[in-house]
Design an enzyme around this catalytic site. Sequence first.
Site, PDB file in Angstrom:
ATOM      1  N   CYS A  40       0.870  -1.184   0.000  1.00 16.27           N
ATOM      2  CA  CYS A  40       0.000   0.000   0.000  1.00 16.27           C
ATOM      3  C   CYS A  40       0.906   1.233   0.000  1.00 16.27           C
ATOM      4  CB  CYS A  40      -0.924   0.005   1.212  1.00 16.27           C
ATOM      5  SG  CYS A  40      -1.944   1.476   1.344  1.00 16.27           S
ATOM      6  N   CYS A  86      -5.152   5.747  -3.514  1.00 17.86           N
ATOM      7  CA  CYS A  86      -4.485   4.437  -3.430  1.00 17.86           C
ATOM      8  C   CYS A  86      -3.089   4.606  -3.999  1.00 17.86           C
ATOM      9  CB  CYS A  86      -5.265   3.382  -4.212  1.00 17.86           C
ATOM     10  SG  CYS A  86      -4.397   1.805  -4.403  1.00 17.86           S
TER      11      CYS A  86
END
Length: 304
Positions: A96, A241
Amino acid sequence: MIAQSPAEHLRFVKGHGTQNDFVILADPAANLDLTEPFVAALCDRRRGVGADGLLRVVRSAALVERGVLDGLPDGVAPDDWFMDYRNADGSIAEMCGNGVRVFAHYLRASGLASEDAFTVGSRAGARPVIVHGHDTVRADVTVEMGRVRMDGESLVRIGDDAYRGIKVDVGNPHLACVVPDLTSEDLAAIDFAAGVEIDHDAFPHGANVELVMPPGPVDELGRLPTAMRVFERGVGETRSCGTGLVAAGAAVLAARGESTGTLRITVPGGRVDVGIGPEGSSLRGPSMLVAEGELRPGWDRLDH
């Protein structure tokens, strides 16, 4: 030593990177048993603290000793701080990018890292970071995101509409769709709630989906400006994201017949800079640590 239930008197920090938000738990020796139901409850925005995901701050070697990892990923040293990332539904994710920035900020702000440049471990491998500046609330962080791999095309169906995109691996799987003639109004009007269906033969473990506008003219700093929205596996639509931003940047360049470049990408949660080079990619953007607290015993019980 047996892993313990994480419900009792557990302290947490809440942070976000361009409004992709996380609960941060410090657990250096990997004493906590992070079950999927616990993580899902903690990340629930009505039942728990609320977040797009959970970041456990833990030594890499401790995860191997506990059997959470079979071995150290590429480039990760036993003493490295490891970002043990869980999606909001409790499932494990490899990487991430926004989470790494917040993770690095937490390490510097808490004193767990004493230098501005260091390595963060992840399931996708080692991720070098630079904290350009920080205080207890704000930071500016660059993450080296590794190589971007593209592997053909696939389709996603969102409601009644189908979009073609490029399969991109940034340590986790993406379908990045650069949509011709997509305007900012069109992008805002896309309804992810109508259902997002990917080709599960192409993505047997699921994928994040990015819808991206074609870029505008290069700005004064040599960056291609564009905008995107993202639907993350195990989470749903998020405000940002990090790996998706890198995947989108690579797809925009590929659509132009280019393999390297710098982009300024706008997401609902803010703006970040993405660099795609011959040896790897980078992501630079903000981090915010907004709150800290302690979970009260029994908060996660289902019988009340």
